[in-house]
Scaffold this motif. Structure first.
Motif, PDB file in Angstrom:
ATOM      1  N   HIS A  21       0.947  -1.138  -0.145  1.00  0.00           N
ATOM      2  CA  HIS A  21       0.200  -0.001  -0.104  1.00  0.00           C
ATOM      3  C   HIS A  21       0.733   1.202   0.020  1.00  0.00           C
ATOM      4  N   ARG A  22       1.895   1.106   1.002  1.00  0.00           N
ATOM      5  CA  ARG A  22       2.623   2.199   0.963  1.00  0.00           C
ATOM      6  C   ARG A  22       3.551   2.677  -0.346  1.00  0.00           C
ATOM      7  N   THR A  23       3.866   1.433  -1.236  1.00  0.00           N
ATOM      8  CA  THR A  23       4.578   1.759  -2.386  1.00  0.00           C
ATOM      9  C   THR A  23       3.591   2.306  -3.453  1.00  0.00           C
ATOM     10  N   PHE A  24       2.450   1.758  -3.325  1.00  0.00           N
ATOM     11  CA  PHE A  24       1.294   2.453  -4.275  1.00  0.00           C
ATOM     12  C   PHE A  24       1.105   4.016  -4.095  1.00  0.00           C
ATOM     13  N   ILE A  25       0.778   4.138  -2.715  1.00  0.00           N
ATOM     14  CA  ILE A  25       0.978   5.570  -2.665  1.00  0.00           C
ATOM     15  C   ILE A  25       1.913   6.353  -2.913  1.00  0.00           C
ATOM     16  N   GLN A  26       3.282   5.980  -2.850  1.00  0.00           N
ATOM     17  CA  GLN A  26       4.330   6.810  -3.272  1.00  0.00           C
ATOM     18  C   GLN A  26       4.393   6.870  -4.704  1.00  0.00           C
ATOM     19  N   MET A  27       3.784   5.824  -5.537  1.00  0.00           N
ATOM     20  CA  MET A  27       3.861   5.906  -6.747  1.00  0.00           C
ATOM     21  C   MET A  27       2.724   6.902  -7.213  1.00  0.00           C
ATOM     22  N   LEU A  28       1.671   6.940  -6.773  1.00  0.00           N
ATOM     23  CA  LEU A  28       0.450   7.767  -6.927  1.00  0.00           C
ATOM     24  C   LEU A  28       1.057   9.406  -6.570  1.00  0.00           C
ATOM     25  N   GLN A  29       1.855   9.606  -5.738  1.00  0.00           N
ATOM     26  CA  GLN A  29       2.502  10.755  -5.527  1.00  0.00           C
ATOM     27  C   GLN A  29       3.187  11.348  -6.900  1.00  0.00           C
ATOM     28  N   VAL A  30       3.933  10.344  -7.587  1.00  0.00           N
ATOM     29  CA  VAL A  30       4.852  10.738  -8.575  1.00  0.00           C
ATOM     30  C   VAL A  30       3.801  10.955  -9.668  1.00  0.00           C
ATOM     31  N   LEU A  31       2.782   9.954 -10.005  1.00  0.00           N
ATOM     32  CA  LEU A  31       2.098   9.910 -11.276  1.00  0.00           C
ATOM     33  C   LEU A  31       0.940  11.200 -11.075  1.00  0.00           C
TER      34      LEU A  31
END
Length: 144
Positions: A21-31
């Motif tokens: 989940h944390r990795t997905f949130i970090q990805m969303l922050q970039v995308l």
């Protein structure tokens, strides 16, 4: 930006937040800086629709978490309160709604248009790094 996080992320969510989940949130922050702004162009007739940003995030979640079908995505959102909250849903749309929205996104080539600049910038940076690390021929070697 998805979340302005300066504290323990677990305090924000209803359910348990995994490393995935944390990795997905970090990805969303970039995308999300590359995604189009979603206008609230709601119709005055009929039910209120689902948030467009939530629908886009759920499409990204489907790919990120390798969820094979819309049915599986809906079931995952129903059973995973943290993912549901990250995507931005208070209630989970029906399979038909997901299919219709994903079809619209595909016809509009939304992801290609939105994420193309990101891919191009990464590709340009990578090719610059690769060329910077490549030995260049010496000028002295070319002189007679």
């Amino acid at each position: 930006m998805v979340f302005g996080i300066s504290f323990d992320i677990q305090e924000v969510f209803e359910g348990y937040v995994t490393a995935e989940h944390r990795t997905f949130i970090q990805m969303l922050q970039v995308l999300e800086e590359f995604l189009p702004a979603c206008d609230g162009k709601a119709s005055l007739l009929g039910r209120k629709g689902y948030d467009e940003t939530a629908m886009i995030r759920s499409a990204l979640a489907k790919q990120f978490f390798k969820i094979p079908t819309v049915t599986s995505l809906r079931n995952r959102l129903l059973s995973d309160p943290s993912l549901r909250q990250v995507c931005g849903f208070t209630s989970v749309p029906s399979e038909a709604t997901f299919s219709r929205k994903f079809g619209i996104h595909a016809r509009q080539k939304l992801m290609e248009k939105a994420l193309g600049p990101l891919v191009s910038s990464i590709w340009t940076a990578a090719s610059w790094v690769m060329s910077a690390g490549t030995p260049q021929p010496s000028r002295r070697a070319r002189r007679p």
